[in-house]
Design a protein around this motif. Sequence first.
Motif, PDB file in Angstrom:
ATOM      1  N   VAL A  38       1.056  -1.101   0.166  1.00 17.17           N
ATOM      2  CA  VAL A  38       0.078   0.021  -0.085  1.00 17.17           C
ATOM      3  C   VAL A  38       0.818   1.443   0.089  1.00 17.17           C
ATOM      4  O   VAL A  38       1.403   1.424   1.115  1.00 17.17           O
ATOM      5  N   GLY A  39       0.959   1.810  -1.155  1.00 18.29           N
ATOM      6  CA  GLY A  39       1.514   3.189  -1.115  1.00 18.29           C
ATOM      7  C   GLY A  39       2.862   2.955  -2.268  1.00 18.29           C
ATOM      8  O   GLY A  39       3.509   2.174  -2.276  1.00 18.29           O
ATOM      9  N   ALA A  40       2.860   3.878  -3.242  1.00 17.80           N
ATOM     10  CA  ALA A  40       3.911   3.958  -4.227  1.00 17.80           C
ATOM     11  C   ALA A  40       4.829   5.106  -4.151  1.00 17.80           C
ATOM     12  O   ALA A  40       5.202   5.725  -5.232  1.00 17.80           O
ATOM     13  N   GLY A  41       5.256   5.361  -3.123  1.00 10.44           N
ATOM     14  CA  GLY A  41       6.004   6.437  -2.681  1.00 10.44           C
ATOM     15  C   GLY A  41       7.521   5.579  -2.842  1.00 10.44           C
ATOM     16  O   GLY A  41       7.508   4.524  -3.114  1.00 10.44           O
ATOM     17  N   PRO A  42       8.647   6.393  -2.408  1.00 10.76           N
ATOM     18  CA  PRO A  42       9.698   5.757  -2.537  1.00 10.76           C
ATOM     19  C   PRO A  42       9.926   4.405  -1.597  1.00 10.76           C
ATOM     20  O   PRO A  42      10.593   3.437  -1.954  1.00 10.76           O
ATOM     21  N   ARG A  54      14.388 -11.004  -5.939  1.00  7.22           N
ATOM     22  CA  ARG A  54      14.087 -12.360  -5.246  1.00  7.22           C
ATOM     23  C   ARG A  54      13.204 -13.352  -6.095  1.00  7.22           C
ATOM     24  O   ARG A  54      12.855 -14.216  -5.704  1.00  7.22           O
ATOM     25  N   GLY A  55      12.478 -12.729  -7.315  1.00  2.39           N
ATOM     26  CA  GLY A  55      11.713 -13.469  -7.938  1.00  2.39           C
ATOM     27  C   GLY A  55      10.227 -13.429  -7.145  1.00  2.39           C
ATOM     28  O   GLY A  55       9.453 -14.324  -7.694  1.00  2.39           O
ATOM     29  N   ILE A  56       9.860 -12.217  -6.576  1.00  8.75           N
ATOM     30  CA  ILE A  56       8.622 -12.542  -5.906  1.00  8.75           C
ATOM     31  C   ILE A  56       7.765 -11.315  -6.381  1.00  8.75           C
ATOM     32  O   ILE A  56       8.125 -10.230  -6.250  1.00  8.75           O
ATOM     33  N   PRO A  57       6.762 -11.591  -7.131  1.00 10.94           N
ATOM     34  CA  PRO A  57       5.791 -10.601  -7.794  1.00 10.94           C
ATOM     35  C   PRO A  57       5.231  -9.737  -6.528  1.00 10.94           C
ATOM     36  O   PRO A  57       5.056 -10.158  -5.368  1.00 10.94           O
ATOM     37  N   SER A  58       4.775  -8.301  -6.837  1.00  6.87           N
ATOM     38  CA  SER A  58       3.926  -7.615  -5.721  1.00  6.87           C
ATOM     39  C   SER A  58       3.000  -6.839  -6.486  1.00  6.87           C
ATOM     40  O   SER A  58       2.972  -6.615  -7.671  1.00  6.87           O
ATOM     41  N   LEU A  59       1.751  -6.313  -5.935  1.00  2.74           N
ATOM     42  CA  LEU A  59       0.726  -5.539  -6.077  1.00  2.74           C
ATOM     43  C   LEU A  59       0.892  -4.232  -5.523  1.00  2.74           C
ATOM     44  O   LEU A  59       0.700  -4.387  -4.063  1.00  2.74           O
ATOM     45  N   ASN A  65      -2.322   9.590  -8.734  1.00  4.11           N
ATOM     46  CA  ASN A  65      -2.045   9.104 -10.022  1.00  4.11           C
ATOM     47  C   ASN A  65      -0.783   9.120 -10.534  1.00  4.11           C
ATOM     48  O   ASN A  65      -0.587   9.280 -11.657  1.00  4.11           O
ATOM     49  N   CYS A  66       0.262   9.013  -9.451  1.00  6.52           N
ATOM     50  CA  CYS A  66       1.735   8.854 -10.000  1.00  6.52           C
ATOM     51  C   CYS A  66       2.059   8.317  -8.805  1.00  6.52           C
ATOM     52  O   CYS A  66       1.837   8.200  -7.647  1.00  6.52           O
ATOM     53  N   ILE A  67       3.712   7.811  -9.166  1.00  8.16           N
ATOM     54  CA  ILE A  67       4.676   7.637  -7.884  1.00  8.16           C
ATOM     55  C   ILE A  67       4.829   8.912  -7.019  1.00  8.16           C
ATOM     56  O   ILE A  67       4.659   9.897  -7.704  1.00  8.16           O
ATOM     57  N   LEU A 121       8.120  -1.914 -12.701  1.00  7.56           N
ATOM     58  CA  LEU A 121       7.182  -1.893 -11.575  1.00  7.56           C
ATOM     59  C   LEU A 121       6.142  -1.075 -12.047  1.00  7.56           C
ATOM     60  O   LEU A 121       6.000  -0.089 -12.695  1.00  7.56           O
ATOM     61  N   LYS A 122       4.757  -1.476 -11.885  1.00  4.04           N
ATOM     62  CA  LYS A 122       3.343  -1.004 -12.625  1.00  4.04           C
ATOM     63  C   LYS A 122       2.511  -1.010 -11.341  1.00  4.04           C
ATOM     64  O   LYS A 122       1.573  -1.759 -11.252  1.00  4.04           O
ATOM     65  N   PRO A 123       2.686   0.182 -10.785  1.00  2.00           N
ATOM     66  CA  PRO A 123       1.344   0.350  -9.336  1.00  2.00           C
ATOM     67  C   PRO A 123       0.155   0.358 -10.077  1.00  2.00           C
ATOM     68  O   PRO A 123      -0.050   0.905 -10.992  1.00  2.00           O
TER      69      PRO A 123
END
Length: 419
Positions: A38-42, A54-59, A65-67, A121-123
């Motif tokens: 939760v959160g697309a900040g740094p 490490r080969g682990i996907p995340s959502l 509307n932006c990082i 990365l695609k938030p």
Amino acid sequence: MAFSYSEVEGKRAHDPLMACHHAIRSTKCIWFTGPIIVGAGPSGLAAAACLKERGIPSLILERSNCIASLWQNKTYDRLRLHLPKQFCELPFFPFPKDFPTYPTKQQFVAYLDMFVSQFDLKPFFETTVLSAEFDPICRFWRVKTSSGSTGSVAEYTSRWLIVATGENAEEFVPNLEGMDDFQGSILHTSSYKSGEMFRGKRVLVVGCGNSGMEVSLDLCNHNAQTSIVVRDSLHILPQEMLGTSTFGLCMCLLKWFPAHIVDRLLLLVSYFMIGDTAKYGLHRPKLGPLQLKNKAGKTPVLDVGTLSQIKSGKIEVCPGVKRIRCNSVEFVDGKVDTFDAIILATGYRSNVPLWLKETNMFSMKDGLPKKPFPHTWRGKDGLYSIGFTKRGLLGASMEALKIAEDIELTWKVDMKKCC
């Protein structure tokens, strides 16, 4: 990888991770195999990148509307990183060599854009988290969201939840007596861009942290008659000393000496460089800057030129505000001055209590982890936090690496079960 409810039902019998999804009956419920961030900040981006390594996907769920929406939408034009760039790098990705020691906010945002591109990365933007709650029966996190573009409500479920909304999610606006009666403009620094619009006006800045000091300097440079409220004691240090950055010097000295010894050196060098700040109404706390940071999380001000303007009288230091009137402010010492505008440099707060239905890891009072640094990053039942250490980007990067390493342990076990 994500699955809709219908897909979950078809895979449930073959995948142990989905065995409990018989309890889910919403067509808008989406199961995600990796962690939800939760959160697309740094901080959120750093966590996602470390997981991906490490080969682990995340959502990644982001309400804006932006990082890095705080950096892009709620910072003033002249802002630069207050620390040298090498202490603000995200994991596995150094700043470009041609960037200055203290990058501008535009350069930092460009760096984050490059970081997102590098790790692909695609938030999910314009996705507000309404609530996040651990289901003790299914042993998964349920994260309910609302889409700003369509208004549709969805529920994501995952074994792991990473809270990356940080300490600065919502503006803190103090309830000062008489604010509603003031005839001039009152704005938070999140809405302040430049001193140009205040040229020739009398402006009071309430708050004396790094932002308050820098906004005061910006106003002064645009010929505004500037005053700043300094209610409590504070440490002001030169941004650089002994030929290097003050922060870098601290990091080096702390490898060899305890904090109280380093504090003595910092204050001694500061005295010779900037003099006795108490002469100008800037009284130092009894605890040294590093000790105070460790105990109370209060960051010292790194001076970028404001102090010289205070010494010259171009910026006036005022005590705490007692009340605000229609066109003036009365201070606690009884003095009354007229102002055209008031800028609130009063900082931000965590918004975690508004949506996270959990009381063990986070305090419902201030929205910060209950445990002190360096134990803030991990909770129970797959809950993690990042960006709440009051140690900036360096602290967030350290936490991102720890979180990814910890999640990988259970991720590998789960993947073996699915095979």
